[in-house]
Motif scaffolding. Structure first.
Motif, mmCIF file in Angstrom:
data_model
loop_
_atom_site.group_PDB
_atom_site.id
_atom_site.type_symbol
_atom_site.label_atom_id
_atom_site.label_comp_id
_atom_site.label_asym_id
_atom_site.label_seq_id
_atom_site.Cartn_x
_atom_site.Cartn_y
_atom_site.Cartn_z
ATOM 1 N N ASP A 72 0.871 -1.160 0.000
ATOM 2 C CA ASP A 72 0.000 0.000 0.000
ATOM 3 C C ASP A 72 0.915 1.219 0.000
ATOM 4 O OD1 ASP A 72 -1.657 2.151 0.580
ATOM 5 O OD2 ASP A 72 -2.944 0.982 1.914
ATOM 6 N N LYS A 75 0.296 4.072 2.387
ATOM 7 C CA LYS A 75 0.664 3.848 3.791
ATOM 8 C C LYS A 75 2.137 3.486 3.942
ATOM 9 C CE LYS A 75 -3.938 2.277 5.219
ATOM 10 N NZ LYS A 75 -4.721 1.174 5.834
ATOM 11 N N THR A 77 3.697 0.848 3.234
ATOM 12 C CA THR A 77 3.721 -0.446 3.917
ATOM 13 C C THR A 77 3.639 -1.593 2.915
ATOM 14 O OG1 THR A 77 2.646 0.513 5.856
ATOM 15 C CG2 THR A 77 2.618 -1.874 5.671
#
Length: 123
Positions: A72, A75, A77
């Protein structure tokens, strides 16, 4: 770049875990990500990789169909969803980032590494 891996733990065989790797310090979306693991007495091995956009993924044969790598970028992440875990998946799992180019399968290609998170699968 700093990478922080988390999500490891102790689970029974057949269960699932999701590892997360949060990146900071650079534009996350500009580089590929990989997950590696190292069991006691063994060399670090490639598990899964994903390109900068998430459009291409790579897996070691032993985890194909059980593990899924994703990311993602909003994010910063990367994730490793691990299903149908087996005792032989027990290891310390590391996330790493790599610049564009080079093989996802080789640890030497990766530039930055997280600290590792322990995954233990009991039979």
């Amino acid at each position: 770049v700093q990478l922080q891996a988390c999500g490891g733990g102790l689970v029974q065989a057949g269960n699932s875990l999701r590892l997360s790797c949060v990146a900071s310090g650079r534009t996350f979306s500009t580089y590929g990500m990989g997950w590696f693991r190292q069991a006691p007495g063994k060399e670090r091995e490639f598990v899964a990789g994903i390109n900068w956009s998430g459009s291409s993924t790579y897996y070691v044969d032993s985890v194909k169909g059980r593990f899924t790598i994703s990311r993602d970028n909003g994010k910063s992440t990367a994730y490793l969803q691990m299903n149908s875990l087996k005792p032989e998946d027990t290891a310390v799992y590391f996330c790493a980032s790599k610049p564009r180019g080079g093989s996802y399968y080789s640890a030497a290609t990766y530039e930055y590494w997280g600290q590792g998170t322990q995954v233990t699968v009991s039979s």
